[in-house]
Design an enzyme around this catalytic site. Structure first.
Site, PDB file in Angstrom:
ATOM      1  N   ARG A  49       0.824  -1.256   0.050  1.00 15.17           N
ATOM      2  CA  ARG A  49       0.058  -0.057   0.101  1.00 15.17           C
ATOM      3  C   ARG A  49       0.794   1.252   0.049  1.00 15.17           C
ATOM      4  NH1 ARG A  49      -1.999   2.712   3.944  1.00 15.17           N
ATOM      5  NH2 ARG A  49      -1.489   1.144   5.557  1.00 15.17           N
ATOM      6  N   TYR A 103     -16.062  10.032 -19.391  1.00 13.20           N
ATOM      7  CA  TYR A 103     -16.200   8.614 -18.868  1.00 13.20           C
ATOM      8  C   TYR A 103     -17.112   8.615 -18.093  1.00 13.20           C
ATOM      9  CZ  TYR A 103     -15.674   3.952 -17.257  1.00 13.20           C
ATOM     10  OH  TYR A 103     -16.003   2.660 -16.823  1.00 13.20           O
ATOM     11  N   ASP A 175      -7.766  12.335 -18.887  1.00  8.18           N
ATOM     12  CA  ASP A 175      -7.807  10.827 -19.134  1.00  8.18           C
ATOM     13  C   ASP A 175      -7.361  10.532 -20.550  1.00  8.18           C
ATOM     14  OD1 ASP A 175      -8.993   8.169 -19.495  1.00  8.18           O
ATOM     15  OD2 ASP A 175     -10.685   8.605 -18.313  1.00  8.18           O
ATOM     16  N   LYS A 200      -7.867  -1.126 -20.083  1.00  6.71           N
ATOM     17  CA  LYS A 200      -8.221  -1.030 -21.689  1.00  6.71           C
ATOM     18  C   LYS A 200      -7.078  -1.292 -22.380  1.00  6.71           C
ATOM     19  CE  LYS A 200     -12.053   0.172 -19.815  1.00  6.71           C
ATOM     20  NZ  LYS A 200     -12.599   1.312 -19.686  1.00  6.71           N
TER      21      LYS A 200
HETATM   22  C1  LIG Z   1     -12.849   2.222 -18.487  1.00  6.94           C
HETATM   23  C2  LIG Z   1     -12.323   3.576 -18.517  1.00  6.94           C
HETATM   24  C3  LIG Z   1     -12.242   4.225 -17.260  1.00  6.94           C
HETATM   25  C4  LIG Z   1     -12.361   3.570 -16.054  1.00  6.94           C
HETATM   26  O1  LIG Z   1     -11.454   2.505 -15.682  1.00  6.94           O
HETATM   27  P1  LIG Z   1     -11.765   1.058 -14.651  1.00  6.94           P
HETATM   28  O2  LIG Z   1     -10.601   0.483 -14.906  1.00  6.94           O
HETATM   29  O3  LIG Z   1     -12.905   0.407 -15.140  1.00  6.94           O
HETATM   30  O4  LIG Z   1     -12.111   1.964 -13.393  1.00  6.94           O
HETATM   31  C5  LIG Z   1     -11.860   5.662 -17.348  1.00  6.94           C
HETATM   32  N1  LIG Z   1     -11.811   6.221 -18.305  1.00  6.94           N
HETATM   33  C6  LIG Z   1     -12.109   5.611 -19.586  1.00  6.94           C
HETATM   34  C7  LIG Z   1     -11.992   6.544 -20.808  1.00  6.94           C
HETATM   35  C8  LIG Z   1     -12.312   4.521 -19.591  1.00  6.94           C
HETATM   36  O5  LIG Z   1     -12.786   4.035 -20.848  1.00  6.94           O
END
Ligand SMILES: *Cc1c(COP(=O)(O)O)cnc(C)c1O
Length: 385
Positions: A49, A103, A175, A200
């Site tokens: 952690r 998102y 993001d 992703k």
């Molecule tokens: C999937 C996604 C997230 C969130 O990610 P998790 O791993 O599901 O918590 C954030 N931003 C985008 C653009 C995403 O596609």
């Protein structure tokens, strides 16, 4: 290896951040699963952690190298990374400006948590810089953007956003999940903090939940202080799997991006498809901006089925391409935003956001485009009334 030599992208993916196996000289990083480390004669108190086990530390180096930042941190999900980054820099009375189209999970986090902590937020009406500018207040601390955005692949001008923020001494966060570090490095345009759902493209095989933040040493240090309290650290087993996935990040994303261009061009000329949304098409309204700030146009696109083609029947009849909520895997997937991500909105609200009934979001995988095209054509035939 020579010091300070700039490594190629595949070399970076494969080698930066390896845990050396001094004992047996194995080809891959050993996994250190210990949650307990002696601190005799050791400067660092290692603990999962604290985000400083041997495997975590080495993976931070790889991700920082890919995003061209000084440092990075990995988390148990994209949302753990996003929430830790935002909460590290915000306190009661602060204000955040958030891009309208982001998102869904991030949107939910902001609207359901910020009020509890007395943090103010405004959503822009578009991804235009003037919209952000008009919302800046004395207490604005963060501009939060996402480009390309979901599901219509809008492009936000990173350079313009970071210049605006710097003028007002505001922090910028992006993001960068859709582009991945292969297709876009936001720090090249002055963005401060880069966020990823590593579930992703970084994971890429639809079998890992993880998140990442890449930024300067100072910013990562500040985020770390909050992150150790929230405890969203990734288990070393998954850290190891993510390291393995990242070795092929460039190979995968480059192949997927190339396929996406082929698929977008095919869909654009098809009589059964109305509009195609892909930043690599000259018809995309922000094609020039995408070309300026992206190294590749990415592997996500959306398209509208012509009226008279039922989107559910179409998706149910796909044989190779899988209908799926998630994205960015090696395998091609589709999703109907009307039926899933945007199902809770009324039809009017969806249309205001440009989301029509027949819209299909398409995450393009590594399969041969000929096979994908054949699959789409046979499914369209069955879905025509
Ligand atoms: C999937 C996604 C997230 C969130 O990610 P998790 O791993 O599901 O918590 C954030 N931003 C985008 C653009 C995403 O596609």
């Amino acid at each position: 290896m020579k010091k300070n030599k700039k490594l190629g992208i595949n070399t970076t993916c494969v080698h930066v951040g390896e845990v050396k196996d001094e004992q047996f000289k194995g080809a891959v990083s050993p996994i250190y699963m210990s949650t307990s480390y002696a601190f005799d004669n050791v400067d660092v108190k290692r603990y999962p952690r604290y985000y400083n086990t041997p495997n975590q530390e080495m993976l931070h180096k790889k991700i920082a190298a890919l995003e061209k930042t000084e440092d990075a941190l990995v988390f148990t999900s994209g949302m753990a990374a996003i929430s830790s980054a935002l909460m590290a820099f915000l306190q009661k009375g602060d204000h955040v400006i958030v891009q309208q189209v982001i998102y869904g999970g991030t949107y939910n986090f902001i609207v359901s948590e910020f009020d509890k902590y007395g943090i103010e937020y405004s959503f822009t009406e578009s991804d235009k810089v003037d919209d952000f500018k008009s919302l800046i207040k004395e207490n604005t601390k963060i501009l939060y953007i996402e480009t390309p955005s979901n599901p219509l692949l809008g492009i936000t001008d990173m350079q313009a956003i970071s210049s605006l923020a710097k003028e007002h001494d505001i922090l910028t966060m992006i993001d960068n999940t859709f582009a991945s570090p292969i297709n876009q490095n936001p720090v090249d345009f002055g963005i401060d903090i880069v966020l990823h759902s590593a579930t992703k493209y970084m994971g890429g095989h639809s079998d890992i939940s993880a998140g990442a933040i890449a930024a300067s040493k100072n910013h990562i240090e500040k985020i770390w202080q909050t992150a150790i309290n929230f405890g969203g650290n990734l288990s070393d087993q998954t850290v190891w799997l993510l390291e393995r996935s990242l070795k092929t990040l460039n190979l995968r994303v480059t192949a997927q991006t190339k396929n996406a261009q082929t698929m977008a061009e095919y869909l654009e000329q098809s009589n059964d498809i109305d509009t195609v949304y892909y930043p690599g098409l000259k018809s995309h309204p922000q094609y020039a901006l995408a070309k300026k700030q992206m190294k590749g146009f990415g592997a996500m696109l959306s398209f509208e089925l012509e009226e008279g083609i039922n989107p559910m029947i179409f998706q149910n009849n796909l044989q190779l391409i899988k209908p799926s909520m998630s994205l960015a895997g090696l395998e091609s997937t589709t999703v109907s935003p009307t039926q899933t991500t945007h199902a809770l909105l009324s039809e009017k609200e969806r249309l205001e956001r440009g989301i029509k009934e027949g819209l299909i979001r398409f995450s393009v995988g590594i399969e041969e485009p000929e096979d994908l095209i054949e699959d789409i054509e046979q499914a369209i035939k069955k879905a025509k009334h």
